[in-house]
Design an enzyme around this catalytic site. Sequence first.
Site, PDB file in Angstrom:
ATOM      1  N   THR A   1       0.781  -1.364   0.098  1.00 28.59           N
ATOM      2  CA  THR A   1       0.065  -0.041   0.069  1.00 28.59           C
ATOM      3  C   THR A   1       0.938   1.087  -0.063  1.00 28.59           C
ATOM      4  O   THR A   1       2.049   1.144   0.403  1.00 28.59           O
ATOM      5  CB  THR A   1      -0.876  -0.008   1.385  1.00 28.59           C
ATOM      6  OG1 THR A   1       0.052   0.123   2.393  1.00 28.59           O
ATOM      7  CG2 THR A   1      -1.701  -1.299   1.174  1.00 28.59           C
TER       8      THR A   1
ATOM      9  N   GLU B   1      -5.600  -3.591  -1.799  1.00 27.60           N
ATOM     10  CA  GLU B   1      -6.049  -4.702  -0.960  1.00 27.60           C
ATOM     11  C   GLU B   1      -7.110  -5.412  -1.688  1.00 27.60           C
ATOM     12  O   GLU B   1      -7.460  -6.252  -1.232  1.00 27.60           O
ATOM     13  CB  GLU B   1      -6.431  -4.164   0.331  1.00 27.60           C
ATOM     14  CG  GLU B   1      -5.481  -3.652   1.514  1.00 27.60           C
ATOM     15  CD  GLU B   1      -5.170  -2.226   1.214  1.00 27.60           C
ATOM     16  OE1 GLU B   1      -5.457  -1.690   0.213  1.00 27.60           O
ATOM     17  OE2 GLU B   1      -4.868  -1.592   2.274  1.00 27.60           O
TER      18      GLU B   1
ATOM     19  N   LYS C   1     -14.929  18.583   8.876  1.00 27.91           N
ATOM     20  CA  LYS C   1     -16.052  18.347   9.769  1.00 27.91           C
ATOM     21  C   LYS C   1     -15.935  20.091  10.088  1.00 27.91           C
ATOM     22  O   LYS C   1     -15.351  20.440  11.067  1.00 27.91           O
ATOM     23  CB  LYS C   1     -15.726  17.805  10.919  1.00 27.91           C
ATOM     24  CG  LYS C   1     -17.227  17.375  11.667  1.00 27.91           C
ATOM     25  CD  LYS C   1     -17.251  16.464  12.636  1.00 27.91           C
ATOM     26  CE  LYS C   1     -18.476  15.949  13.025  1.00 27.91           C
ATOM     27  NZ  LYS C   1     -18.770  14.708  13.729  1.00 27.91           N
TER      28      LYS C   1
ATOM     29  N   TRP D   1     -20.356  17.115   8.036  1.00 33.40           N
ATOM     30  CA  TRP D   1     -19.386  16.762   7.411  1.00 33.40           C
ATOM     31  C   TRP D   1     -19.425  17.568   5.924  1.00 33.40           C
ATOM     32  O   TRP D   1     -20.556  17.850   5.329  1.00 33.40           O
ATOM     33  CB  TRP D   1     -19.534  15.398   6.865  1.00 33.40           C
ATOM     34  CG  TRP D   1     -19.165  14.458   8.037  1.00 33.40           C
ATOM     35  CD1 TRP D   1     -20.184  13.893   8.745  1.00 33.40           C
ATOM     36  CD2 TRP D   1     -17.968  14.272   8.772  1.00 33.40           C
ATOM     37  NE1 TRP D   1     -19.461  12.941   9.713  1.00 33.40           N
ATOM     38  CE2 TRP D   1     -18.142  13.380   9.793  1.00 33.40           C
ATOM     39  CE3 TRP D   1     -16.678  14.744   8.556  1.00 33.40           C
ATOM     40  CZ2 TRP D   1     -17.315  12.907  10.564  1.00 33.40           C
ATOM     41  CZ3 TRP D   1     -15.744  14.378   9.458  1.00 33.40           C
ATOM     42  CH2 TRP D   1     -16.048  13.404  10.519  1.00 33.40           C
TER      43      TRP D   1
HETATM   44  P1  ADP Z   1      -2.908   4.977  -2.214  1.00 35.43           P
HETATM   45  O1  ADP Z   1      -4.025   5.746  -2.672  1.00 35.43           O
HETATM   46  O2  ADP Z   1      -2.855   5.217  -0.851  1.00 35.43           O
HETATM   47  O3  ADP Z   1      -1.909   5.170  -3.205  1.00 35.43           O
HETATM   48  P2  ADP Z   1      -4.244   2.676  -3.461  1.00 35.43           P
HETATM   49  O4  ADP Z   1      -3.758   2.880  -4.893  1.00 35.43           O
HETATM   50  O5  ADP Z   1      -4.658   1.413  -2.909  1.00 35.43           O
HETATM   51  O6  ADP Z   1      -3.211   3.243  -2.389  1.00 35.43           O
HETATM   52  O7  ADP Z   1      -5.723   3.710  -3.241  1.00 35.43           O
HETATM   53  C1  ADP Z   1      -6.830   3.129  -2.730  1.00 35.43           C
HETATM   54  C2  ADP Z   1      -7.836   4.418  -2.503  1.00 35.43           C
HETATM   55  O8  ADP Z   1      -7.801   5.324  -3.604  1.00 35.43           O
HETATM   56  C3  ADP Z   1      -8.953   4.032  -2.025  1.00 35.43           C
HETATM   57  O9  ADP Z   1      -9.331   3.668  -0.620  1.00 35.43           O
HETATM   58  C4  ADP Z   1      -9.857   5.372  -2.406  1.00 35.43           C
HETATM   59  O10 ADP Z   1      -9.725   6.223  -1.208  1.00 35.43           O
HETATM   60  C5  ADP Z   1      -9.063   5.836  -3.603  1.00 35.43           C
HETATM   61  N1  ADP Z   1      -9.857   5.631  -4.901  1.00 35.43           N
HETATM   62  C6  ADP Z   1      -9.690   4.669  -5.634  1.00 35.43           C
HETATM   63  N2  ADP Z   1     -10.687   4.553  -6.779  1.00 35.43           N
HETATM   64  C7  ADP Z   1     -11.393   5.783  -6.429  1.00 35.43           C
HETATM   65  C8  ADP Z   1     -12.484   6.162  -7.122  1.00 35.43           C
HETATM   66  N3  ADP Z   1     -12.876   5.885  -8.360  1.00 35.43           N
HETATM   67  N4  ADP Z   1     -12.972   7.437  -6.472  1.00 35.43           N
HETATM   68  C9  ADP Z   1     -12.671   7.816  -5.383  1.00 35.43           C
HETATM   69  N5  ADP Z   1     -11.641   7.334  -4.655  1.00 35.43           N
HETATM   70  C10 ADP Z   1     -10.906   6.261  -5.046  1.00 35.43           C
END
Ligand code: ADP
Length: 543
Positions: free
Chosen positions: A182, A335, A445, A450
């Site tokens: 991650t 994940e 917030k 929110w």
């Molecule tokens: P990181 O963003 O920390 O590099 P990841 O690639 O695993 O790690 O990102 C997952 C996160 O990206 C999700 O938990 C969410 O917050 C965001 N995300 C992914 N796809 C979308 C989407 N279509 N719209 C909004 N947020 C998204």
Amino acid sequence: MQSTMMNVPLSLNHLLERAGTLFAGNEVVSRLPDKSLRRHNYGEIYRRTRALACALQGLGLKKGDRVATLCWNHHAHLECYFGVPAVGGVMHTLNLRLSPEDIGWIAGDAEDRFLVIDDVLLPLYERFKHLHQFEKVIVFPFSGAPVPAGFTDYEALLAGADPDGFVYAPHDENDPVSMCYTSGTTGRPKGVAYSHRSTVLHTLVASLGDFWGLRGTDVVLPVTPMFHANSWGMPYGAVMMGVKLVFPGPHMHPDDLLDLMTTESPTLALGVPTIWMTLIQAYDASLKPDSPNRGRWKLPSGMRSLVGGAAVPESLIRAFDAHGIWILQGWGMTETSPVATISYPRAELRGAGADEKYRRAAMAGVPVPLVDLRARGDSGQDQPWDGHSVGEIQVRGPFITGGYHEAGSPPDKFSDDGWLRTGDVASVDALGFVRISDRTKDLIKSGGEWISSVDLENALMAHPAVAEAAVIAIPDEQWGERPLACVVPKRGEEATPDALNALLLTKGFAKWQLPERYEFTDAVPRTSTGKFYKLKLRQQFPR
Ligand code: ADP
């Protein structure tokens, strides 16, 4: 009943065998550092992959051993995707955009035994090699220059191995095949390991007609790095169906991507919203009469485009649609393999007007098969799917991770009944469309209410003078927190707070939801996977 179907394990080796036997003549194109194109066919890739597997066996790679890659998107990286698991190894993609300290830490945490690295990235290796001792460093001569002394030459290794004599290592379908970390935007990076089974199931589901809709005639351009959740799993789907792949190599500048799109005419391309934003701005600017790039590019009309990893603004979907390119939004995380929801036109939307289609396309979409999804409210109950009650999205399924490498299943990441807590706050509507409002840590917030930063950003980016907008919370004595909007105006355009506030009011935002302050900047900082880096922004604008 005694007997049902055969218990044949799901396996990546089967996908590779298909490519070698059924699709040997189809092409895999890689852009080299000098910008020339190198073409292979799947027959060659198949033999090279088996040669790699055979060579790794010869080097003593054992079941479960990790082989790290530090590579751009190209054919040799694809060979690692299949060659490492073929011997029972676990391919671990290192993110070349992380700091040397983070890369070294992650390689140590994963206990990577070998490293496969592009020669052009050796200067980066020099900066983290003191943090983790790889047993062997295998250098892919991407630039064509001789491999420096002291390293193993990837091509020599393959040339000395016997692809015909190679025998796949025996395996169980639950054995790990690959590993990603991650990004660590919410704490220390954590390792997620995918299995043969999870990868094959994810590939089958994501390839379905309403999602990637992979066809034999497709030409796929994966701009999403192969170290970003395995390029969202696309390389596995491409090999399974033998579709032509066009890898951009190290050339990720919008001008370079547009050049590649013009010559190779992809039918499907994937990347994060920020890259797509810069791409469409460069393209639209090239259409102006005085542009030095006038006439240089042709966006492939009819191309499908998968965009995700961060919220996709409706304005971006409209901008591409104006050129005949439809954006399909997906939501997921490292994940979740990563495809967990996709926004697609369901039967109920058949008669919907254009505005409704765009509105839906700007949502995260509907859970894909095999993924169970719920929105958990603060008091632990499931929120109704009414389109406005928000809760934390939790998911469960055969390609959702059950824990982290060496870190198990911590309670802040998993519910008591074993669902993954995504940390994303969203509502779900009656059709099952998920609408992400924020990550938990990005919520604002204000006076007990929110405010969704994602909603504000999307509305701001609909202003014709705005190229990018990112909204963060700043502390406020009276209200607790207030929104601050960082706005990047389009080149030569001016956006004023008054004009932006007026737009937000017409879009239905209440006065108290408007940004407290605007900061106009040249660029919003990006994370290592190209998303808006809100943590950095919060450091930049602490108040
Ligand atoms: P990181 O963003 O920390 O590099 P990841 O690639 O695993 O790690 O990102 C997952 C996160 O990206 C999700 O938990 C969410 O917050 C965001 N995300 C992914 N796809 C979308 C989407 N279509 N719209 C909004 N947020 C998204």
